[in-house]
Scaffold this motif. Structure first.
Motif, PDB file in Angstrom:
ATOM      1  N   PHE A 185       0.829  -1.205   0.000  1.00 41.74           N
ATOM      2  CA  PHE A 185       0.000   0.000   0.000  1.00 41.74           C
ATOM      3  C   PHE A 185       0.863   1.255   0.000  1.00 41.74           C
ATOM      4  O   PHE A 185       0.482   2.270  -0.584  1.00 41.74           O
ATOM      5  N   ASP A 186       2.021   1.200   0.655  1.00 44.63           N
ATOM      6  CA  ASP A 186       2.908   2.359   0.719  1.00 44.63           C
ATOM      7  C   ASP A 186       3.490   2.686  -0.655  1.00 44.63           C
ATOM      8  O   ASP A 186       3.808   3.836  -0.937  1.00 44.63           O
ATOM      9  N   ALA A 187       3.631   1.654  -1.504  1.00 42.42           N
ATOM     10  CA  ALA A 187       4.188   1.851  -2.847  1.00 42.42           C
ATOM     11  C   ALA A 187       3.098   1.842  -3.921  1.00 42.42           C
ATOM     12  O   ALA A 187       3.389   1.686  -5.103  1.00 42.42           O
ATOM     13  N   PHE A 188       1.852   2.035  -3.497  1.00 45.59           N
ATOM     14  CA  PHE A 188       0.727   1.883  -4.405  1.00 45.59           C
ATOM     15  C   PHE A 188       0.695   2.938  -5.514  1.00 45.59           C
ATOM     16  O   PHE A 188       0.203   2.679  -6.608  1.00 45.59           O
ATOM     17  N   SER A 189       1.220   4.128  -5.245  1.00 47.72           N
ATOM     18  CA  SER A 189       1.163   5.199  -6.244  1.00 47.72           C
ATOM     19  C   SER A 189       1.856   4.793  -7.546  1.00 47.72           C
ATOM     20  O   SER A 189       1.416   5.172  -8.634  1.00 47.72           O
ATOM     21  N   ARG A 190       2.915   4.005  -7.443  1.00 44.62           N
ATOM     22  CA  ARG A 190       3.605   3.545  -8.655  1.00 44.62           C
ATOM     23  C   ARG A 190       2.711   2.629  -9.473  1.00 44.62           C
ATOM     24  O   ARG A 190       2.724   2.664 -10.706  1.00 44.62           O
ATOM     25  N   MET A 191       1.935   1.799  -8.793  1.00 45.19           N
ATOM     26  CA  MET A 191       1.029   0.892  -9.479  1.00 45.19           C
ATOM     27  C   MET A 191      -0.053   1.663 -10.243  1.00 45.19           C
ATOM     28  O   MET A 191      -0.422   1.315 -11.368  1.00 45.19           O
ATOM     29  N   VAL A 192      -0.554   2.744  -9.635  1.00 49.08           N
ATOM     30  CA  VAL A 192      -1.593   3.554 -10.279  1.00 49.08           C
ATOM     31  C   VAL A 192      -1.024   4.339 -11.454  1.00 49.08           C
ATOM     32  O   VAL A 192      -1.586   4.344 -12.548  1.00 49.08           O
ATOM     33  N   THR A 224      -5.065   5.590 -15.688  1.00 50.60           N
ATOM     34  CA  THR A 224      -4.181   6.646 -16.194  1.00 50.60           C
ATOM     35  C   THR A 224      -3.913   6.483 -17.677  1.00 50.60           C
ATOM     36  O   THR A 224      -3.353   7.376 -18.317  1.00 50.60           O
ATOM     37  N   GLY A 225      -4.223   5.296 -18.214  1.00 52.05           N
ATOM     38  CA  GLY A 225      -3.977   5.043 -19.627  1.00 52.05           C
ATOM     39  C   GLY A 225      -2.537   4.749 -19.965  1.00 52.05           C
ATOM     40  O   GLY A 225      -2.138   4.750 -21.118  1.00 52.05           O
ATOM     41  N   SER A 226      -1.687   4.488 -18.941  1.00 51.64           N
ATOM     42  CA  SER A 226      -0.280   4.208 -19.172  1.00 51.64           C
ATOM     43  C   SER A 226      -0.105   2.876 -19.904  1.00 51.64           C
ATOM     44  O   SER A 226      -0.881   1.948 -19.666  1.00 51.64           O
ATOM     45  N   ALA A 285       1.536   3.768 -13.271  1.00 54.00           N
ATOM     46  CA  ALA A 285       1.974   2.904 -14.376  1.00 54.00           C
ATOM     47  C   ALA A 285       0.818   2.152 -15.023  1.00 54.00           C
ATOM     48  O   ALA A 285       1.022   1.406 -15.982  1.00 54.00           O
ATOM     49  N   GLY A 286      -0.388   2.315 -14.511  1.00 53.38           N
ATOM     50  CA  GLY A 286      -1.546   1.625 -15.068  1.00 53.38           C
ATOM     51  C   GLY A 286      -1.640   0.162 -14.686  1.00 53.38           C
ATOM     52  O   GLY A 286      -2.476  -0.569 -15.225  1.00 53.38           O
ATOM     53  N   ILE A 331      -3.204  10.413  -8.140  1.00 53.44           N
ATOM     54  CA  ILE A 331      -2.299   9.589  -8.954  1.00 53.44           C
ATOM     55  C   ILE A 331      -0.979   9.353  -8.221  1.00 53.44           C
ATOM     56  O   ILE A 331      -0.649   8.235  -7.860  1.00 53.44           O
ATOM     57  N   GLN A 332      -0.229  10.399  -7.985  1.00 50.59           N
ATOM     58  CA  GLN A 332       1.022  10.265  -7.239  1.00 50.59           C
ATOM     59  C   GLN A 332       0.741  10.349  -5.742  1.00 50.59           C
ATOM     60  O   GLN A 332      -0.189  11.028  -5.303  1.00 50.59           O
ATOM     61  N   GLY A 333       1.547   9.639  -4.968  1.00 51.05           N
ATOM     62  CA  GLY A 333       1.421   9.744  -3.521  1.00 51.05           C
ATOM     63  C   GLY A 333       1.796  11.148  -3.059  1.00 51.05           C
ATOM     64  O   GLY A 333       2.636  11.808  -3.675  1.00 51.05           O
TER      65      GLY A 333
END
Length: 260
Positions: free
Chosen positions: A79-86, A258-260, A88-89, A170-172
């Protein structure tokens, strides 16, 4: 949960492919909180106590907070690194799989090197307990265990709330660190050394006080009033995670790729 443990096994094998790096990082995680604890020791060497709290009483509080945070970082780091998952799509793939999004996100990352922080905290805990005149019984032993469990649930809930913000931002955002790293630093000390409004906030909004201060009062026989309420206060910290997951479900419903 079988899927969760399978994630855990795979990521442990992956991290152990670079064993020297793994053990060096683990060693670093041991010494970082140790340096903070040394500064705490010198603080008490200079002033003796803080608002009536002795060094070993605060050391017990310190160890519980750091143990809970270390366990949470190890097993809920996804969960702490979730922003990267969002950004990057990759969360799109999570949604099309027939499994819980919570389990998939939580299992996406484990920080096994946090065992170094955990071992250091256990060492401080043992040292503190050996130097405190606690009249132990079964209820106090269970309360001490519940303090750590409660802390794990509280920090997990904060990680979940911070991750949920990513559905809109999107970004944390760095403000979340006020309640993760900042919450850990704050909960290393008894709650009554802070201003009253801070103590109320971290009792009734984010219940860090239920993790360490109130049950600590019971363990140390400093309770004035109903002991049962102090003894059972860690359960409030455990319940904190459930509304956090409710907020997570709301965030998932509002997710836009995000469409990435």
């Amino acid at each position: 949960m079988r899927l969760y443990f399978k994630y855990l096994k795979i990521l442990l094998k992956a991290q152990m492919q670079y064993r020297i790096s793994f053990w060096l990082l683990t060693l670093g995680q041991f010494f970082v909180p140790l340096s903070i604890f040394v500064s705490l020791y010198f603080l008490f060497e200079r002033f003796g106590n803080i608002k009536g709290w002795s060094f070993f009483e605060v050391a017990l509080c310190f160890s519980v907070a750091n143990m809970a945070f270390a366990i949470t970082e190890c097993f809920a780091r996804g969960f702490d690194a979730f922003s990267r998952m969002v950004s990057a799509g990759e969360f799109d793939r999570v949604l099309v799989r027939p499994r819980s999004t919570v389990i998939q996100v939580m299992g996406s990352r484990f920080e096994f090197t946090r065992v170094g922080r955990l071992l250091q905290s256990i060492g401080v805990l043992i040292w503190a307990l050996m130097n405190l005149p606690i009249d132990w019984n079964a209820a106090k032993a269970i309360t001490l265990v519940l303090m750590v469990v409660s802390g794990v649930f509280i920090f997990t809930g904060i990680f979940v709330l911070a991750a949920t913000l990513c559905f809109w931002t999107i970004q944390g955002i760095e403000v979340a660190n006020i309640f993760t790293d900042g919450g850990r630093e704050m909960s290393q000390y008894p709650l009554d050394i802070y201003k009253k409004w801070i103590a109320r906030f971290f009792t009734f909004v984010i219940p860090f006080g239920c993790m360490n201060y109130y049950p600590l009062m019971y363990v140390l026989d400093r309770v004035e009033g109903n002991e049962i309420l102090y003894m059972l206060s860690p359960l409030c910290g455990i319940l904190f995670v459930f509304p956090c997951f409710l907020v997570w479900r709301i965030g998932v419903r509002h997710y836009r790729s995000t469409g990435s």
